[in-house]
Design a protein around this motif. Sequence first.
Motif, PDB file in Angstrom:
ATOM      1  N   GLU A 184      -7.021   1.670  68.407  1.00 33.36           N
ATOM      2  CA  GLU A 184      -6.809   2.132  67.035  1.00 33.36           C
ATOM      3  C   GLU A 184      -6.453   0.959  66.133  1.00 33.36           C
ATOM      4  O   GLU A 184      -6.912   0.868  64.989  1.00 33.36           O
ATOM      5  N   ILE A 185      -5.610   0.049  66.645  1.00 36.78           N
ATOM      6  CA  ILE A 185      -5.221  -1.128  65.865  1.00 36.78           C
ATOM      7  C   ILE A 185      -6.433  -2.020  65.598  1.00 36.78           C
ATOM      8  O   ILE A 185      -6.639  -2.505  64.479  1.00 36.78           O
ATOM      9  N   LEU A 186      -7.253  -2.234  66.616  1.00 39.67           N
ATOM     10  CA  LEU A 186      -8.414  -3.116  66.467  1.00 39.67           C
ATOM     11  C   LEU A 186      -9.426  -2.564  65.474  1.00 39.67           C
ATOM     12  O   LEU A 186     -10.069  -3.326  64.736  1.00 39.67           O
ATOM     13  N   LYS A 187      -9.574  -1.235  65.425  1.00 40.95           N
ATOM     14  CA  LYS A 187     -10.575  -0.627  64.549  1.00 40.95           C
ATOM     15  C   LYS A 187     -10.052  -0.347  63.143  1.00 40.95           C
ATOM     16  O   LYS A 187     -10.848  -0.060  62.240  1.00 40.95           O
ATOM     17  N   ASP A 188      -8.748  -0.411  62.946  1.00 40.08           N
ATOM     18  CA  ASP A 188      -8.161  -0.024  61.662  1.00 40.08           C
ATOM     19  C   ASP A 188      -8.457  -1.077  60.592  1.00 40.08           C
ATOM     20  O   ASP A 188      -8.027  -2.236  60.710  1.00 40.08           O
ATOM     21  N   ILE A 221     -14.496  -8.092  64.819  1.00 40.08           N
ATOM     22  CA  ILE A 221     -13.789  -7.306  65.832  1.00 40.08           C
ATOM     23  C   ILE A 221     -14.592  -6.068  66.201  1.00 40.08           C
ATOM     24  O   ILE A 221     -14.733  -5.728  67.382  1.00 40.08           O
ATOM     25  N   LEU A 222     -15.137  -5.376  65.203  1.00 35.43           N
ATOM     26  CA  LEU A 222     -15.954  -4.192  65.484  1.00 35.43           C
ATOM     27  C   LEU A 222     -17.191  -4.562  66.283  1.00 35.43           C
ATOM     28  O   LEU A 222     -17.623  -3.804  67.159  1.00 35.43           O
ATOM     29  N   ARG A 223     -17.765  -5.734  65.971  1.00 36.06           N
ATOM     30  CA  ARG A 223     -18.946  -6.170  66.705  1.00 36.06           C
ATOM     31  C   ARG A 223     -18.597  -6.491  68.163  1.00 36.06           C
ATOM     32  O   ARG A 223     -19.352  -6.164  69.083  1.00 36.06           O
ATOM     33  N   LEU A 224     -17.430  -7.105  68.378  1.00 33.77           N
ATOM     34  CA  LEU A 224     -16.993  -7.399  69.744  1.00 33.77           C
ATOM     35  C   LEU A 224     -16.706  -6.112  70.519  1.00 33.77           C
ATOM     36  O   LEU A 224     -17.019  -6.015  71.708  1.00 33.77           O
ATOM     37  N   LEU A 225     -16.133  -5.135  69.846  1.00 31.91           N
ATOM     38  CA  LEU A 225     -15.865  -3.857  70.515  1.00 31.91           C
ATOM     39  C   LEU A 225     -17.163  -3.144  70.858  1.00 31.91           C
ATOM     40  O   LEU A 225     -17.233  -2.420  71.856  1.00 31.91           O
ATOM     41  N   GLY A 226     -18.193  -3.349  70.050  1.00 33.99           N
ATOM     42  CA  GLY A 226     -19.461  -2.696  70.307  1.00 33.99           C
ATOM     43  C   GLY A 226     -20.228  -3.313  71.461  1.00 33.99           C
ATOM     44  O   GLY A 226     -21.184  -2.729  71.969  1.00 33.99           O
TER      45      GLY A 226
END
Length: 440
Positions: free
Chosen positions: A114-118, A150-155
């Motif tokens: 949640e923190i990473l995507k916020d 960050i969103l790209r790394l999570l994807g």
Amino acid sequence: NTLMLSVEFGSANQFVRDLSVNVKRGQTKKASMGFPHGIASLGFLNDKSEEKGNRKWKVDKVRLNKINLLLRKFLEGGYTGGKLYDYAVDELGLTTVVRSKSGGMPIMRSRIYEILKDPIYAGFFFYGGERYELHKSLPRIITESEHVKILRLLGQHSLPKVQDHKTLYSGLVRTPMGHVLAQDVKLQVICDCKRKFSCTNSTLCPTCGTDISQMVSPKLLEYSYHYDNRKKKSRQIYKSITEKKITDKLISVAISDFPLSSDLVNWSKDNLYQLKDGDFQDALTAEINIEEDKKKYSEEKLHARAMLRNQQITNEEYNADLTDIEQRYRHVSKKKSVDEIDWMSKLNEIASFSESIAEVLKNGSLDQKRKVLFALGSNLVWNEENLCITWSKATQALIDGVKGMRVNFPEFEPKIDFATQGLNEKTSLKRDVFSSMLRG
């Protein structure tokens, strides 16, 4: 009475509908002010000094600094959500906000994601499908481009996890497609009877039955392999590369790319302060000029609106004037703040590590080696044939600059004492060399 019940139920239904409209209107107004409704994100607190509905946010400095560390660690590229959770709980001690009947406990693993995507930490949020900017009184700990990264790394799916071992290049070696390579650690023992066996799940020699603790002179072996886990799962042929081969390649590249002496490193650090001061003054002057241009921009727009309102110009003339004003003052939105000039600490770190990278890779601890690789921005790409090593833009600029100076100026770093010769103010050749190096 059916008629009376219909009236009562209709009134109750209408009250609920009106309440929904009013609540949404209030939440939209609050969002336009730069404050999301509801419980504040971790790192911020709801200001309960205001009445309900008008409560703003305030900064929770302790937790926000810890979240800043978490985001920076993830942006480095060597942490998964699971590793980041262990770091947050075990080392940072990150806990939830204490409330009347809850809080004060270590965060849950899902809270990390949640923190990473916020996007709130990048200074914006969404409500009702619309984007709103966070109030300017609240800090931004990452930029919008870093949030997108960050969103790209999570994807890109989490790091493939085969075994729970700390390896040097975990999360650092990738395929040409950008997928992170999995790591596999082999732990083996050569018994006194010369039988080699895996000690991951058993401590007994399969030949003589001797326990490792009872062996006279056992030989412990550890191998670390990196491979494309996607190929393995799809039953394709794949190749692996050992940790030793990666280290040997890095050491050879470091020796050729970083031939910096301690004198040159110290000289570079001293002159970085001059560049820092120069950029600071340039940015300060640019800020003053931009503020003046912003004032002129607003005045010209107001003047054009007044002329349109007084029917002194037509709508077409107003639109043409507005386009011309926006083109002339387009640069006012491209402001480089004085606070953004923080590159000196990064360059100092690069200069320090560039001198000792080969030595650290040979004899340093695992944490020291990873710190050097992250600081220099090493990118390792394994195509199952060759290992390609590239450095960050800042590190590569240092390498190219030193090599270029040595080619163009053979006297750049003489064999005799560098400190006394290089800083000789009366030597015009030396002064030309050093002035060329400063900015390039």
